[in-house]
Design a protein around this motif. Structure first.
Motif, PDB file in Angstrom:
ATOM      1  N   CYS A  58       0.824  -1.208   0.000  1.00 36.90           N
ATOM      2  CA  CYS A  58       0.000   0.000   0.000  1.00 36.90           C
ATOM      3  C   CYS A  58       0.864   1.266   0.000  1.00 36.90           C
ATOM      4  O   CYS A  58       1.930   1.304   0.615  1.00 36.90           O
ATOM      5  CB  CYS A  58      -0.926   0.022   1.212  1.00 36.90           C
ATOM      6  N   HIS A  59       0.361   2.283  -0.686  1.00 35.98           N
ATOM      7  CA  HIS A  59       1.012   3.591  -0.707  1.00 35.98           C
ATOM      8  C   HIS A  59      -0.075   4.648  -0.794  1.00 35.98           C
ATOM      9  O   HIS A  59      -1.272   4.324  -0.824  1.00 35.98           O
ATOM     10  CB  HIS A  59       1.994   3.700  -1.874  1.00 35.98           C
ATOM     11  N   GLU A  60       0.305   5.913  -0.823  1.00 33.80           N
ATOM     12  CA  GLU A  60      -0.674   6.997  -0.728  1.00 33.80           C
ATOM     13  C   GLU A  60      -1.648   7.068  -1.897  1.00 33.80           C
ATOM     14  O   GLU A  60      -2.690   7.713  -1.805  1.00 33.80           O
ATOM     15  CB  GLU A  60       0.050   8.340  -0.595  1.00 33.80           C
ATOM     16  N   GLU A  99       1.481  -2.233   5.070  1.00 38.25           N
ATOM     17  CA  GLU A  99       1.433  -0.799   5.388  1.00 38.25           C
ATOM     18  C   GLU A  99       0.069  -0.203   5.012  1.00 38.25           C
ATOM     19  O   GLU A  99      -0.036   0.769   4.259  1.00 38.25           O
ATOM     20  CB  GLU A  99       2.570  -0.038   4.695  1.00 38.25           C
ATOM     21  N   GLU A 102      -0.961   3.562   4.908  1.00 41.18           N
ATOM     22  CA  GLU A 102      -0.504   4.419   3.811  1.00 41.18           C
ATOM     23  C   GLU A 102      -1.576   4.580   2.732  1.00 41.18           C
ATOM     24  O   GLU A 102      -1.527   5.523   1.941  1.00 41.18           O
ATOM     25  CB  GLU A 102       0.766   3.840   3.182  1.00 41.18           C
ATOM     26  N   GLN A 147       4.293   5.683  11.734  1.00 38.48           N
ATOM     27  CA  GLN A 147       3.051   6.362  11.399  1.00 38.48           C
ATOM     28  C   GLN A 147       2.726   7.493  12.369  1.00 38.48           C
ATOM     29  O   GLN A 147       1.981   8.403  12.041  1.00 38.48           O
ATOM     30  CB  GLN A 147       1.877   5.359  11.405  1.00 38.48           C
ATOM     31  N   LYS A 151       0.151   9.297   9.010  1.00 33.68           N
ATOM     32  CA  LYS A 151      -1.132   8.616   8.924  1.00 33.68           C
ATOM     33  C   LYS A 151      -1.233   7.598  10.051  1.00 33.68           C
ATOM     34  O   LYS A 151      -0.258   6.970  10.428  1.00 33.68           O
ATOM     35  CB  LYS A 151      -1.263   7.916   7.572  1.00 33.68           C
TER      36      LYS A 151
END
Length: 259
Positions: A58-60, A99, A102, A147, A151
């Motif tokens: 996962c990423h933004e 993650e 994210e 985090q 986030k």
């Protein structure tokens, strides 16, 4: 073709915990610093249980559409393509959201109905709800230390999971991991673990992340391949930790002394 068993060194009752959460269909959240073996643990357990594993880093920009699916144009028609989450729900795979904090907020919303008694996935673009396969399991991970201030997972989201904390192994176990992963000799493995332990205790440096087992494995791999030890520790351990030139030099001097 026989699959290679992923190497994993248990440091507690994590295997037993995973097996029970899986058999009871309870989602699992893995908490801990980067490089402490969370992803390797999931690979190992999926192999042990002989289940398909789908991993999403996962990423933004990760959205619910990326996970659930989308319409694409194929020739003269528009067709629906299942995303990895939908495939896992249908096939009974283990899906690992690495993650998860994210990802965009809509990802959290999308998994809500999969993390309670319903075990259902709603696909709004198709207007259908899919009941999860008997063997489906949702696993997610996040790094609470990193985090903090960025986030964060809401308490209401965390409480949808059982949780398992990961940390760096004890020195003896970490030495065994380096030897098994890289075939490096015990003396150099001990020195690398000593370096890792020393830097982890230097809290005054204010590092965002500290030395992970993964970094030590990388250093051991380079040393084993013939790269000089001081150069190996510099590029595999020191440089990835910080861009601050003073801290880089201090850590380099420390590693040179200890290796």
């Amino acid at each position: 073709m026989t699959k290679t068993i992923p190497y994993y060194h248990s440091i507690g009752k994590e295997e037993e915990i995973f097996s029970h959460t899986y058999s009871n269909k309870i989602p699992l959240l893995l908490k801990g610093p980067t490089g402490t073996g969370k992803s390797r643990f999931i690979e190992y357990m999926a192999h042990k249980l002989d289940k398909k594993l789908i991993t999403i880093a996962c990423h933004e920009e990760t959205s619910s559409t990326d996970l659930i699916g989308r319409f694409i144009i194929k020739g003269a028609e528009t067709v629906w393509v299942d995303g990895p989450m939908t495939l896992a729900v249908k096939e009974g795979a283990i899906i690992y959201l690495d993650e998860i904090a994210e990802a965009r907020p809509d990802v959290i919303v999308a998994i809500h109905s999969l993390t309670d008694h319903r075990r259902e996935l709603f696909i709004d673009k198709l207007g259908i709800t899919i009941k999860a396969h008997e063997d489906f399991m949702l696993v997610a991970s996040f790094n609470p230390g990193y985090q903090r201030g960025f986030k964060e997972l809401k308490p209401s989201t965390k409480q949808r999971f059982s949780a398992l904390s990961f940390d760096y192994p004890e020195a003896k176990q970490e030495i065994e991991i380096l030897i098994n992963e890289t075939k490096i000799d015990a003396d150099n493995a001990k020195k690398l673990v000593a370096i890792g332990t020393k830097i982890r205790n230097l809290t005054e440096l204010g590092l965002t992340e500290t030395v992970s087992t993964r970094l030590l494995v990388n250093a051991a791999t380079l040393i084993k391949s013939g790269l000089p030890k001081r150069l190996s520790t510099h590029i595999a351990i020191v440089e990835p930790l910080t861009d601050d030139l003073q801290i880089v030099q201090s850590l380099k001097d420390l590693c040179d002394l200890m290796i």
